[in-house]
Design an enzyme around this catalytic site. Structure first.
Site, mmCIF file in Angstrom:
data_model
loop_
_atom_site.group_PDB
_atom_site.id
_atom_site.type_symbol
_atom_site.label_atom_id
_atom_site.label_comp_id
_atom_site.label_asym_id
_atom_site.label_seq_id
_atom_site.Cartn_x
_atom_site.Cartn_y
_atom_site.Cartn_z
ATOM 1 N N TYR A 153 5.656 9.838 -10.823
ATOM 2 C CA TYR A 153 4.527 9.008 -10.368
ATOM 3 C C TYR A 153 3.646 8.248 -11.289
ATOM 4 C CZ TYR A 153 0.372 8.074 -7.178
ATOM 5 O OH TYR A 153 -0.754 7.540 -6.610
ATOM 6 N N THR A 210 -6.342 11.871 2.490
ATOM 7 C CA THR A 210 -5.090 11.541 3.255
ATOM 8 C C THR A 210 -4.246 12.571 3.175
ATOM 9 O OG1 THR A 210 -4.252 10.704 1.139
ATOM 10 C CG2 THR A 210 -5.650 9.087 2.195
ATOM 11 N N LYS A 268 3.930 4.122 -11.446
ATOM 12 C CA LYS A 268 2.385 3.389 -11.001
ATOM 13 C C LYS A 268 2.362 2.308 -12.454
ATOM 14 C CE LYS A 268 1.403 4.166 -6.959
ATOM 15 N NZ LYS A 268 1.303 3.225 -5.991
ATOM 16 N N ASN A 291 0.730 -1.176 -0.144
ATOM 17 C CA ASN A 291 0.048 0.163 -0.021
ATOM 18 C C ASN A 291 0.846 1.110 0.102
ATOM 19 O OD1 ASN A 291 -2.178 2.110 0.805
ATOM 20 N ND2 ASN A 291 -0.818 1.804 2.709
#
Length: 252
Positions: free
Chosen positions: A154, A191, A158, A87
């Site tokens: 990023y 978050t 990913k 995660n």
């Protein structure tokens, strides 16, 4: 007895996933820099265990050492299955590629791609030795499928994680193991990472105003809601489709 190892379990989505797994009678191992004592309390209330391993996921030797120790400790006779939920992730650096520095790129790729690749390799090897099946969940992002100004690191990490996961799933199918490797796309959540994104400049991240609007419009899902969609998938192990990307939008 089932075990689940969750990276980034000290906060955010990782904490929510760990909490819900404990409530589903999983014994959970959290891997993060900081310890979360609330998870120990949840484990005690539900008569299961929670163990914390400190690890800097940007230090690959440390990752290898810690996860080797975990694999040796929890792939045991009588264990029904072991889950690994990769995660933990980072969105930094957010900037034009010309401004990236070596250390920031190295740390980013290690956390988002090299660490999950390493842990996946270790756990598949241990599953093969012990005949205890492993189910690996790699947390991805919609950024893997599109180019975003200021997110070249990023998007790339990913995208790499997606292809790695799908390829490993093909291998496991081909050799006929009981192991499964899947992707989970949690969408946009409330978050600390979102806070970091909102604090960036438009010069570094062109879509920053869009993300600030998500917060103002209350469009961000809470992590407990997102985690439940994943845990509902994981508890039904026989129904998990190897190599599939599970998207929160399709599960809600």
């Amino acid at each position: 007895m089932k075990f689940a190892i969750v990276t980034g379990a000290s906060r955010g989505l990782g904490e929510s996933i760990a909490t819900l797994l404990l409530k589903e009678d999983f014994h959970v191992i959290g891997v993060s820099r900081k310890k979360n004592t609330e998870l120990e309390k949840v484990a005690k209330r539900h008569s299961v265990s929670y163990v914390h391993y400190a690890c800097d996921l940007s230090a690959i030797k440390q990752v290898n050492d810690v996860f080797t120790e975990i694999a040796n400790e929890f792939f045991l006779n009588g264990v029904e299955s072991v889950h690994l939920i990769n995660n933990a992730g980072t969105v930094s650096p957010m900037d034009q590629a010309k401004n990236y520095e070596f250390e920031s790129i190295s740390d980013h790729i290690t956390v988002n791609l090299t660490a999950p690749m390493t842990t996946t390799a270790l756990f598949l090897s241990k599953a093969n030795e012990s005949n205890v099946p492993v189910i690996i969940t790699n947390v991805t992002s919609g950024a893997a499928d599109r180019s975003v100004y200021g997110w070249s690191a990023y998007c790339s990490s990913k995208a790499g994680l997606n292809r790695f996961t799908e390829t490993v799933a093909v291998e496991q199918d081909e050799i006929g193991t009981m192991n499964k490797v899947i992707l989970f796309n949690p969408g946009i959540m409330d978050t600390e990472m979102q806070g970091e994104i909102r604090s960036s400049s438009e010069e570094s991240f062109k879509d920053v105003e869009t993300f600030r609007q998500y917060k103002q419009d209350k469009s961000l899902r809470d992590t407990d809601t997102v985690a439940k969609t994943l845990v509902d998938v994981l508890v039904n192990e026989n129904q998990i489709i190897n190599g599939k990307q599970y998207n929160v939008k399709e599960l809600l």
